[in-house]
Motif scaffolding. Structure first.
Motif, mmCIF file in Angstrom:
data_model
loop_
_atom_site.group_PDB
_atom_site.id
_atom_site.type_symbol
_atom_site.label_atom_id
_atom_site.label_comp_id
_atom_site.label_asym_id
_atom_site.label_seq_id
_atom_site.Cartn_x
_atom_site.Cartn_y
_atom_site.Cartn_z
ATOM 1 N N VAL A 168 0.850 -1.178 0.000
ATOM 2 C CA VAL A 168 0.000 0.000 0.000
ATOM 3 C C VAL A 168 0.894 1.239 0.000
ATOM 4 C CG1 VAL A 168 -1.686 1.316 1.335
ATOM 5 C CG2 VAL A 168 -1.864 -1.165 1.201
ATOM 6 N N TYR A 175 2.521 -1.560 -5.696
ATOM 7 C CA TYR A 175 1.559 -1.410 -4.603
ATOM 8 C C TYR A 175 0.234 -2.095 -4.969
ATOM 9 C CZ TYR A 175 4.965 2.116 -3.268
ATOM 10 O OH TYR A 175 6.127 2.750 -2.938
ATOM 11 N N ASN A 191 -1.876 -3.762 -3.321
ATOM 12 C CA ASN A 191 -2.948 -3.759 -2.328
ATOM 13 C C ASN A 191 -3.501 -2.370 -2.049
ATOM 14 O OD1 ASN A 191 -2.582 -6.563 -1.927
ATOM 15 N ND2 ASN A 191 -0.897 -6.163 -0.518
ATOM 16 N N ASP A 192 -3.091 -1.380 -2.831
ATOM 17 C CA ASP A 192 -3.538 -0.012 -2.568
ATOM 18 C C ASP A 192 -4.863 0.255 -3.280
ATOM 19 O OD1 ASP A 192 -2.162 2.709 -1.426
ATOM 20 O OD2 ASP A 192 -3.566 3.105 -3.066
ATOM 21 N N ASP A 193 -5.935 0.352 -2.497
ATOM 22 C CA ASP A 193 -7.268 0.548 -3.065
ATOM 23 C C ASP A 193 -7.407 1.906 -3.742
ATOM 24 O OD1 ASP A 193 -7.996 -1.934 -2.117
ATOM 25 O OD2 ASP A 193 -8.861 -1.152 -0.257
#
Length: 281
Positions: free
Chosen positions: A99, A190, A192-194
């Motif tokens: 993230v 990244y 998992n970075d929403d």
């Protein structure tokens, strides 16, 4: 009061007490009972109310949001380990692997404060601007007073937002390719970075050009360029733009400079004087 709330309040007070006003650019007048920051100064720097900071320090408020913790960590110039400890004391999980971490280290904050002679901004790997100095805002014009999305370089470019940057057709095409390729590299780093995933999905939805370039699978990173700005006070100004990446955080420090003695350097000197104000007459 729970032990965790008490520990959070103690930590905030200790971090506030050790930080001098000069270190964060706060002007002081007259005598002060303590050398550290006052509550109202920390609140102002963090975009919070004095009452809320007081309640946090006194253990009368629980579960501060990640946005609040990020703002406090930045204002208090915490190290990454201290920032993570702040999250734990507040009952929040520190930013996880994969993230984007937009934490400004004390060193980056000191660098930003020292480089007053040049326009300097700090961006995260999604090209959201997270910090800037006054001369950056005087040059670019749209750093403050907008939403995070509206300040994002990729979003502004591919949605046609008005701005002061002037580029010819060839440079425009190259800029588009670089932005998309850089975002692709960030997405791989990244996963998992929403927020980054949402930005890319929204750009693919609103911009056919972005979607076309995204599907090309080109990967690269933005390093340096020359940019021209049409400024309402100083006119056309062309500057060297260098991008420096902060090790272990992937923050990008973007600095604009001019060759000493050049006409553009003279215009930059004038911009330091007039700031964000338009020249009268």
């Amino acid at each position: 009061m729970s032990p965790r709330r008490s520990e959070l309040g103690d930590a905030l007070r200790n971090w506030r007490d050790r930080l001098s006003p000069e270190a964060v650019g706060v002007s002081t007048y007259g005598q002060r009972r303590a050398t550290g920051l006052r509550r109202e100064e920390l609140a102002s720097l963090s975009g919070l109310s004095v009452d809320y900071v007081t309640r946090l320090e006194q253990g009368r408020s629980s579960n501060p949001s990640a946005q609040v913790l990020t703002a406090l960590a930045r204002s208090l110039q915490l190290s990454r380990d201290e920032r993570d400890h702040l999250y734990v004391l507040a009952g929040q999980a520190p930013p996880r692997s994969g993230v984007i971490d937009a934490h400004l280290t004390p060193g980056v904050q000191r660098l930003l404060a020292r480089l007053e002679e040049f326009p300097v901004g700090v961006h995260d790997p999604a090209w959201n601007i997270v910090a800037w100095n006054p001369l950056w805002e005087a040059l670019v014009g749209e750093a403050a007073g907008a939403t995070v999305r509206d300040r994002n370089i990729a979003w502004r470019h591919f949605t046609g937002a008005a701005g002061r940057v002037v580029v010819d057709a060839d440079a425009w095409i190259a800029m588009e390719g670089t932005i998309v390729a850089d975002l692709r590299a960030s997405r791989a780093q990244y996963p998992n970075d929403d927020g980054l995933a949402t930005l890319i999905a929204d750009l693919r939805s609103v911009s056919a050009r972005f979607d076309e370039l995204w599907q090309s699978n080109e990967v690269s990173t933005h390093v340096a360029a020359r940019k021209s700005f049409d400024h309402p006070s100083v006119g056309r100004i062309t500057l060297d733009c260098d991008v420096l990446t902060v090790h272990d955080s992937d923050l990008r420090i973007v600095a604009y400079t001019a060759e000493p003695g050049s006409a553009d350097a003279q215009k930059l000197d004038l911009l330091r004087v007039v700031g964000t104000q338009r020249l009268s007459g």
